[in-house]
Design a protein around this motif. Structure first.
Motif, mmCIF file in Angstrom:
data_model
loop_
_atom_site.group_PDB
_atom_site.id
_atom_site.type_symbol
_atom_site.label_atom_id
_atom_site.label_comp_id
_atom_site.label_asym_id
_atom_site.label_seq_id
_atom_site.Cartn_x
_atom_site.Cartn_y
_atom_site.Cartn_z
ATOM 1 N N UNK A 1 60.260 37.955 -2.931
ATOM 2 C CA UNK A 1 59.046 38.036 -2.143
ATOM 3 C C UNK A 1 59.402 37.717 -0.699
ATOM 4 N N UNK A 2 59.132 38.639 0.206
ATOM 5 C CA UNK A 2 59.370 38.404 1.622
ATOM 6 C C UNK A 2 58.031 38.399 2.350
ATOM 7 N N UNK A 3 57.787 37.314 3.082
ATOM 8 C CA UNK A 3 56.561 37.163 3.859
ATOM 9 C C UNK A 3 56.921 36.584 5.215
ATOM 10 N N UNK A 4 56.033 36.804 6.193
ATOM 11 C CA UNK A 4 56.269 36.214 7.511
ATOM 12 C C UNK A 4 55.966 34.722 7.527
ATOM 13 N N UNK A 5 55.134 34.255 6.597
ATOM 14 C CA UNK A 5 54.798 32.834 6.531
ATOM 15 C C UNK A 5 56.039 32.030 6.156
ATOM 16 N N UNK A 6 56.293 30.964 6.875
ATOM 17 C CA UNK A 6 57.472 30.131 6.610
ATOM 18 C C UNK A 6 57.187 29.021 5.609
ATOM 19 N N UNK A 7 55.934 28.693 5.420
ATOM 20 C CA UNK A 7 55.571 27.615 4.504
ATOM 21 C C UNK A 7 55.303 28.181 3.117
ATOM 22 N N UNK A 8 56.373 28.420 2.367
ATOM 23 C CA UNK A 8 56.281 28.923 1.008
ATOM 24 C C UNK A 8 56.756 27.814 0.075
ATOM 25 N N UNK A 9 55.822 27.231 -0.658
ATOM 26 C CA UNK A 9 56.113 26.051 -1.474
ATOM 27 C C UNK A 9 56.044 26.417 -2.949
ATOM 28 N N UNK A 10 57.174 26.325 -3.640
ATOM 29 C CA UNK A 10 57.221 26.672 -5.054
ATOM 30 C C UNK A 10 56.743 25.507 -5.901
ATOM 31 N N UNK A 11 56.003 25.823 -6.955
ATOM 32 C CA UNK A 11 55.538 24.783 -7.854
ATOM 33 C C UNK A 11 55.089 25.346 -9.183
ATOM 34 N N UNK A 12 54.441 24.504 -9.964
ATOM 35 C CA UNK A 12 53.912 24.882 -11.279
ATOM 36 C C UNK A 12 52.393 24.845 -11.230
ATOM 37 N N UNK A 13 51.770 25.812 -11.849
ATOM 38 C CA UNK A 13 50.309 25.835 -11.948
ATOM 39 C C UNK A 13 49.906 24.738 -12.932
ATOM 40 N N UNK A 14 49.073 23.800 -12.460
ATOM 41 C CA UNK A 14 48.642 22.694 -13.323
ATOM 42 C C UNK A 14 47.171 22.801 -13.698
ATOM 43 N N UNK A 15 46.428 23.652 -12.986
ATOM 44 C CA UNK A 15 45.015 23.822 -13.341
ATOM 45 C C UNK A 15 44.493 25.139 -12.798
ATOM 46 N N UNK A 16 43.551 25.710 -13.545
ATOM 47 C CA UNK A 16 42.810 26.890 -13.101
ATOM 48 C C UNK A 16 41.364 26.659 -13.511
ATOM 49 N N UNK A 17 40.495 26.480 -12.515
ATOM 50 C CA UNK A 17 39.070 26.268 -12.769
ATOM 51 C C UNK A 17 38.333 27.528 -12.356
#
Length: 74
Positions: A1-17
């Motif tokens: 995935x290439x984006x101009x945004x520099x703040x790309x933070x990888x993580x795990x989905x912990x909730x979906x409401x």
């Protein structure tokens, strides 16, 4: 995935409401902090987001607001 945004933070989905139109997705980052984002239900479906799955929180902002609680600052 290439984006101009520099703040790309990888993580795990912990909730979906899920609401009527949008959902709030919680993504836990490496240090334990959780970022929440409101996105459409169709985006949740299209991205295949599930609790426990990997996801990126991508932040692109033109301004940042800062506040101070003077009762706690000395």
């Amino acid at each position: 995935m290439k984006l101009s945004a520099r703040n790309q933070l990888k993580g795990k989905v912990v909730s979906i409401e899920k609401g009527a139109v949008n959902g709030i997705v919680g993504i836990e980052l490496k240090g334990g902090d959780v970022i929440s984002a409101t996105i459409t239900l169709s985006a949740i479906e299209e991205l295949g987001l599930t609790v426990g799955g990997d996801a990126y929180a991508v932040i692109k902002a033109t301004s940042v607001m800062v506040g101070v609680d003077h009762h706690h600052c000395k």
